[in-house]
Design an enzyme around this catalytic site. Structure first.
Site, mmCIF file in Angstrom:
data_model
loop_
_atom_site.group_PDB
_atom_site.id
_atom_site.type_symbol
_atom_site.label_atom_id
_atom_site.label_comp_id
_atom_site.label_asym_id
_atom_site.label_seq_id
_atom_site.Cartn_x
_atom_site.Cartn_y
_atom_site.Cartn_z
ATOM 1 N N HIS A 5 0.815 -1.216 0.000
ATOM 2 C CA HIS A 5 0.000 0.000 0.000
ATOM 3 C C HIS A 5 0.845 1.260 0.000
ATOM 4 O O HIS A 5 0.432 2.288 -0.519
ATOM 5 C CB HIS A 5 -1.028 -0.050 1.121
ATOM 6 N N GLU A 23 -10.895 -10.886 -5.455
ATOM 7 C CA GLU A 23 -9.468 -10.778 -5.127
ATOM 8 C C GLU A 23 -8.967 -11.976 -4.333
ATOM 9 O O GLU A 23 -7.831 -12.007 -3.894
ATOM 10 C CB GLU A 23 -9.158 -9.454 -4.409
ATOM 11 N N ASP A 72 -4.408 -8.284 -4.776
ATOM 12 C CA ASP A 72 -4.618 -9.367 -3.816
ATOM 13 C C ASP A 72 -4.807 -10.708 -4.509
ATOM 14 O O ASP A 72 -4.392 -11.738 -3.992
ATOM 15 C CB ASP A 72 -5.829 -9.058 -2.922
ATOM 16 N N CYS A 76 -9.386 -3.245 -11.055
ATOM 17 C CA CYS A 76 -8.989 -2.039 -10.317
ATOM 18 C C CYS A 76 -7.654 -2.232 -9.596
ATOM 19 O O CYS A 76 -7.214 -1.352 -8.869
ATOM 20 C CB CYS A 76 -10.075 -1.612 -9.340
HETATM 21 C C1 PEP Z 1 -6.457 -5.126 -5.171
HETATM 22 O O1 PEP Z 1 -6.289 -5.968 -4.280
HETATM 23 O O2 PEP Z 1 -6.109 -5.295 -6.357
HETATM 24 C C2 PEP Z 1 -7.085 -3.836 -4.854
HETATM 25 C C3 PEP Z 1 -7.412 -2.994 -5.793
HETATM 26 O O3 PEP Z 1 -7.280 -3.542 -3.549
HETATM 27 P P1 PEP Z 1 -6.104 -3.063 -2.564
HETATM 28 O O4 PEP Z 1 -4.878 -2.828 -3.414
HETATM 29 O O5 PEP Z 1 -6.564 -1.832 -1.883
HETATM 30 O O6 PEP Z 1 -5.965 -4.223 -1.660
HETATM 31 MG MG MG Z 2 -7.291 -5.744 -2.391
#
Ligand code: PEP
Ligand code: MG
Length: 602
Positions: free
Chosen positions: A220, A469, A493, A540
């Site tokens: 993150h 995910e 994920d 996403c």
């Molecule tokens: C993902 O897991 O691809 C996602 C978009 O969510 P995050 O990166 O916030 O876990």
């Molecule tokens: Mg995620």
């Protein structure tokens, strides 16, 4: 002497600037820039804390003296004496004052910065006794930090004055290699790790780039870095130990290399690369108002991923046609806590934030994902979560966390539903795997509506979506498509859980492979099934913003991509050059290949 440190490239481009080191301390310390008019107050905070600690030590010394030589070892009073001396030491106090005045660091940041500088000097000492005094210095600084707790002004990130950095290190022989007017000196951030909360603090600052020792490509921290649209390298292992405050540093965000103390020739070369990058950005900017339509007339939706309502400004500017992922957890993180319980935003505060996002998108849809904390996104900004839970990525995270605290979840749901009265909102649920979780979630959404009805509150309709995910979800799409209007594939994920690779762990980053045949198979099947059933589907995760995958995803039938605004124009360029009719067969062959990465390149 010039040297290079290697890490993982996470945000493109070249940054050249002076190093600002954020060192980790045992005490959780806030890092933020103060305003020039706050310098005196900040120095005063340190002075007051120092006087209090000095009193504390004097009292301790007095009680030790009263105990008599048989009750206390002689070393104890000698130690307290050392602590008093260290507390008053000019190198410590002068240094702290320097960082506050010259760099506008808040007092705690200035203290830990100066501690790090002196600690390194201790480390280099030949004399073992003196070397061991480092631990005493750390204790003294910790006492000071404890004393300063609760005396900080409101924690508001204000951009630092970009001023010429004056090095206080006598041995720092770095002359300003960009010497000229010497007024604006870019700063680059170097840290062992930055919590997502820290990143948000820095988001509005003017750092030209940043480097962390830890982290993987889709950690993150890396994701927020990408949203800042500045060159960044993570997983650089020892960077924060090797780089000193004020060192000149080049960050090559394309190659994942950090060059410290560069020679004039290297600087000239990277200066050239930097200008080339600027030219490329200028060229891409011309695509901003062009609709994203392929050569064969397929309309493609390019959406933005955001962390805060204010990010909608950048999203609209980049030409996004909506928000495909609002990571709402960032509203919850890094908040000041009065007790051990972190204060969470209440319904009204959340409603206002979601409403701002909707208004910011000027009539375009906004997809709000319910809170996804846990794993590498702890609520309080500390990495304590890692120690508290054996395996946080597999633990109480995202929807599991929400279902474990229905009152908190209902508060969020009510706020989102109310904001939906102001524009088109899609409600997205993260990390679902079980049919029982789907059932509980849907009944809580119904219950939130009932609560609003009972209150006579105004609210709007939302489209309901689930994130895919977890491989279990990708393998049971039928169940998901029965209940949801659309799906959004979280590849970050999905890769982590399919390959059993911690996305935040740099030691296994080489195995984190978006092009693994198993990952591509799950992505392809999800897209195909949604299309077959006439349901919306988006990607996403970071894959959506990676131009290396644009053609493949188009060939697999994807028409909705959500990414950081900074990636939209580059992806649009790929879309404009693509012919989906031709890409379909090619995508199929990539999918069937044992080595999809090679097949894509070939
Ligand atoms: C993902 O897991 O691809 C996602 C978009 O969510 P995050 O990166 O916030 O876990
Ligand atoms: Mg995620």
């Amino acid at each position: 002497m010039t040297f290079a440190v290697h890490g993982l490239p996470v945000a493109r481009g070249i940054a050249i600037g002076r190093a600002v080191l954020v060192v980790s301390s045992r005490i959780d310390v806030a890092h933020y820039f103060i305003k020039p008019e706050e310098i005196e107050t900040e120095i005063d905070r340190v002075r007051t804390a120092r006087n209090a600690v000095a009193d504390e030590l004097t009292k301790l010394q007095a009680s030790v003296a009263q105990m008599g030589p048989n009750d206390t070892p002689h070393e104890l009073s000698a130690l307290l004496e050392v602590h008093q001396m260290l507390l008053q030491d000019e190198v410590l106090t002068g240094g702290v004052k320097h960082w506050i005045t010259e760099r506008l660091y808040n007092a705690e940041w200035a203290l830990t910065t100066q501690l790090e500088i002196i600690a390194r000097q201790f480390d280099e000492m030949e004399d073992e006794y003196l070397r061991e005094r480092k631990a005493d210095l750390e204790q003294v600084v910790e006492r000071l930090l404890h004393r300063m707790k609760g005396t900080a002004a409101v924690l508001a990130p204000s951009p630092p004055r970009r001023k010429r950095a004056t090095s206080q290190d006598d041995d720092n022989d770095n002359d300003d290699p960009t010497a000229g007017d010497g007024i604006d000196v870019p700063l680059v951030l170097i840290a062992h790790d930055l919590s997502p909360a820290d990143m948000l603090q820095f988001k509005k600052s003017v750092f030209a780039g940043f480097v962390t020792d830890v982290g993987g490509r889709t950690s993150h921290t890396a994701i927020v870095a990408r949203s800042m649209d500045i060159p960044a390298v993570v997983g650089a292992r020892t960077a924060s130990q090797l780089v000193r405050q004020d060192d000149w540093v080049i960050i090559d965000g394309d190659a994942g290399v950090v060059i410290v103390d560069p020679s004039p020739i290297i600087l000239a070369e990277y200066g050239f690369k930097q200008r080339q990058g600027d030219l490329e950005r200028g060229r891409l900017a011309r695509l901003r108002h062009k609709p994203a339509v392929t050569l064969d007339g397929q309309r493609v939706e390019l959406l933005a991923n955001i962390e805060m309502p204010e990010d909608t400004v950048g999203a609209v500017k980049a030409g996004a046609v909506g928000v495909g992922l609002f990571r709402s957890e960032f509203l919850f993180m890094g908040r000041e806590s009065t007790t051990r319980q972190t204060r969470l935003p209440d319904e009204e505060e959340q409603y206002q934030a979601y409403k701002r996002a909707v208004e910011g998108m000027q009539g375009m849809p906004v997809t709000i994902r319910t809170i996804d904390v846990g794993a590498d996104k702890p609520l309080d900004g500390k990495s304590a979560n890692k120690q508290e839970h054996l395996n946080p990525a597999l633990g109480l995270r995202a929807i599991r966390w929400s279902l474990a605290d229905p009152a908190m979840f209902l508060t969020q749901l009510r706020a989102i539903l109310r904001a939906a009265a102001h524009g088109e909102i899609h409600l997205l649920i993260p990390m679902l795997a079980h049919a029982s979780e789907i059932r509980q979630t849907l009944s809580l959404i119904d219950f939130a509506r009932t609560e609003l009805d009972n209150r006579g509150a105004v609210y709007g309709q939302v489209k309901l979506g689930a994130m895919i995910e977890i491989p279990a979800a990708a393998l049971t799409l039928r169940i998901f498509l029965k209940h949801f209007d659309f799906l959004s594939i979280g590849t970050n994920d999905l890769i982590q859980y399919t390959l059993a690779i911690d996305r935040a762990d740099e030691s296994v980053a080489h195995l984190y492979d978006p092009a693994h045949p198993a990952v591509l198979r799950l992505v392809a099947d999800t897209i195909a099934e949604c299309r077959r059933q006439g349901k919306g589907v988006a990607v996403c995760g970071e894959m959506a913003g990676d131009v290396a995958f644009t053609r493949l995803l188009l060939g697999l039938g994807l028409r909705s991509f959500s990414m950081h605004p900074s990636r939209i124009l580059a992806v649009k360029q790929e879309v404009l050059r693509a012919d989906t009719g031709k890409l379909e067969a090619w995508a199929k062959s990539v999918l069937e290949s044992d080595d999809p990465a090679a097949a894509m390149a070939g």
